[in-house]
Design an enzyme around this catalytic site. Structure first.
Site, mmCIF file in Angstrom:
data_model
loop_
_atom_site.group_PDB
_atom_site.id
_atom_site.type_symbol
_atom_site.label_atom_id
_atom_site.label_comp_id
_atom_site.label_asym_id
_atom_site.label_seq_id
_atom_site.Cartn_x
_atom_site.Cartn_y
_atom_site.Cartn_z
ATOM 1 N N HIS A 184 0.830 -1.212 0.000
ATOM 2 C CA HIS A 184 0.000 0.000 0.000
ATOM 3 C C HIS A 184 0.870 1.269 0.000
ATOM 4 O O HIS A 184 1.999 1.254 0.503
ATOM 5 C CB HIS A 184 -0.918 0.011 1.229
ATOM 6 N N HIS A 185 0.319 2.338 -0.540
ATOM 7 C CA HIS A 185 1.019 3.623 -0.569
ATOM 8 C C HIS A 185 1.201 4.176 0.846
ATOM 9 O O HIS A 185 0.247 4.210 1.628
ATOM 10 C CB HIS A 185 0.211 4.618 -1.426
ATOM 11 N N GLY A 186 2.394 4.640 1.174
ATOM 12 C CA GLY A 186 2.676 5.208 2.501
ATOM 13 C C GLY A 186 2.198 6.645 2.610
ATOM 14 O O GLY A 186 2.983 7.569 2.846
#
Ligand code: ZLM
Ligand code: CA
Ligand code: ZN
Length: 399
Positions: A184-186
């Site tokens: 997932h995108h941070g």
């Protein structure tokens, strides 16, 4: 002897408070803190505790969490319980603080405050150990909760221990590089430091839409997202996002990772590095969409370790608990410079959790790529164009 070689070079500290294991998000919730029990048991079974300094950090205090988070949010988080959450007063705030809702990604559960203080305390203590030069690599597998915002929970994350740890590192380091290999995108870490040039955030993640046109969570992190566009904003160009499609394999991922991370390290010249090692980028993960094997994921740790800078390693996602444990055990071994044999130690408690799988029950390195859950739709042309764009984005930090 379980096949380990003597550690060389770096000194490693391991920060873990076992009380974090006993918290439950709810029966079928994908986030399972007991994956940390499995991880710890595997690390102990291979004898890795003799190769590192072990610490049992205290929980973080409210004041420590308030360095990043709003106090109104924290006092809500501290006081909310499954019993009092139905009250009108609490219902008025619950959605705006990111709890409950339709998906129930962030449930209110017993001991929630204790849980967040424990994983955050461990990240702060790990950062502290780097600041005091007590270790060059500090590990907290219970942290890495990269979606939490200053005034809201998001995506299984309530307190952003990464932001807190980076803020702590910034007290003595001019530049910190944050790298995120969770699927997932941070977004929470990126957002927290979007207006500073003292933190560079680099996230590799799945980006795209499913057949109902719903974005993969959290929906941000396109290649074009590079921080503020205003040239007067110091954060401009200090964000790099690497969007990836379903099914990426070991060779492609390792190539992307070394090519781009190597360039960022050379151009940005960080004084310290934080690497979020979310294990949901592995093949066969319950939520992830990639086809990575454990050693390809671990290659990222090896590669960053090679930069020879103070390194904070933290956990993150990972929803097939036996593979989370295998990966973080392997990456602990990478840090101390040990090689582990493939057959799991027979005296391992919970051995049955690692047996009876299609590919490689009873071993540390099962073939996860061949679970073939996700067709690889990453073309060579697409990957080349991502690298080209990434290099173009890096021109902002030249000179
Ligand atoms: N809905 N239970 C990664 C965080 C991923 C949000 C919102 C409609 C789940 C998931 C929760 C038990 C990290 C979304 C609207 C329903 C998507 C996500 C509770 C299953 C369950 O069974 C479940 C009842 C739950 C949540 C699946 N949620 C899967 N993916 C993501 C958040 C966190 O790994 O990056 C770091 C630790 N949420 O997609 C909706 C948008 C579905
Ligand atoms: Ca990521
Ligand atoms: Zn994740």
């Amino acid at each position: 002897d379980y096949g380990m070689e003597k550690p060389q070079g770096s000194s490693v500290s391991f920060h873990y408070n076992p009380n974090v294991e006993y918290h439950h998000f709810g029966s079928s919730h994908p986030m399972k803190p007991w994956r940390l029990t499995l991880t710890k048991q595997l690390i102990l079974a291979y004898g890795l505790e003799y190769t590192m300094e072990l610490h049992e950090p205290r929980p973080a205090t409210l004041d420590e969490l308030a360095i990043f988070h709003d106090r109104e949010y924290l006092s809500f988080l501290k006081n909310i319980t499954p019993q009092n959450m139905e009250s009108a007063d609490n219902q008025a705030h619950i959605l705006s603080f990111g709890f409950g809702g339709e998906s129930n990604d962030c449930p209110v559960f017993d001991g929630l405050w204790n849980y967040v203080s424990l994983y955050s305390g461990a990240s702060l203590h790990a950062a502290d150990s780097l600041l005091n030069a007590q270790s060059n690599i500090a590990i907290n597998w219970s942290g890495g909760l990269h979606h939490a915002k200053k005034n809201a929970a998001s995506g299984f994350c309530y307190v952003n221990d990464i932001v807190l740890a980076i803020q702590h590192l910034l007290t003595q380091n001019q530049r910190v590089l944050y790298i995120d290999i969770d699927v997932h995108h941070g977004d929470g870490v990126e957002q927290a430091f979007e207006s500073t040039d003292r933190v560079f955030t680099l996230s590799y993640h799945k980006f795209g839409f499913d057949k109902y046109n719903n974005p993969f969570f959290p929906g941000t992190g396109a290649i074009t997202e590079m921080g503020p566009s205003d040239p007067a904003n110091r954060g401009k160009g200090h964000t790099l996002n690497i969007p990836i499609e379903d099914g990426i394999d070991d060779e492609q991922y390792m190539w992307l990772f070394r090519t781009i991370t190597g360039a960022v390290n050379e151009k940005y010249r960080p004084n310290a590095i934080v690497l979020q090692c979310g294990a949901d980028s592995l093949g066969g993960d319950r939520l992830g969409k990639f086809n990575l094997n454990i050693k390809a994921h671990g290659y990222c740790v090896e590669f960053v370790k090679g930069f020879d800078k103070p390194l904070l390693l933290i956990g993150g996602g990972g929803y097939t608990p036996r593979n989370v444990a295998r990966t973080w055990c392997h990456e602990t071994a990478v840090c101390v410079g040990a090689t582990l044999h493939n057959n799991l130690p027979t005296h391992l408690p919970y051995l049955q959790a690692f047996q009876g799988e299609e590919n490689g029950g009873g071993v540390l390195y099962p073939d996860l790529h061949n679970t073939k859950r996700h067709e690889n739709v990453n073309s060579v042309a697409k990957l080349n164009s991502i690298v080209r764009s990434a290099f173009e984005n890096l021109r902002y930090i030249e000179g």
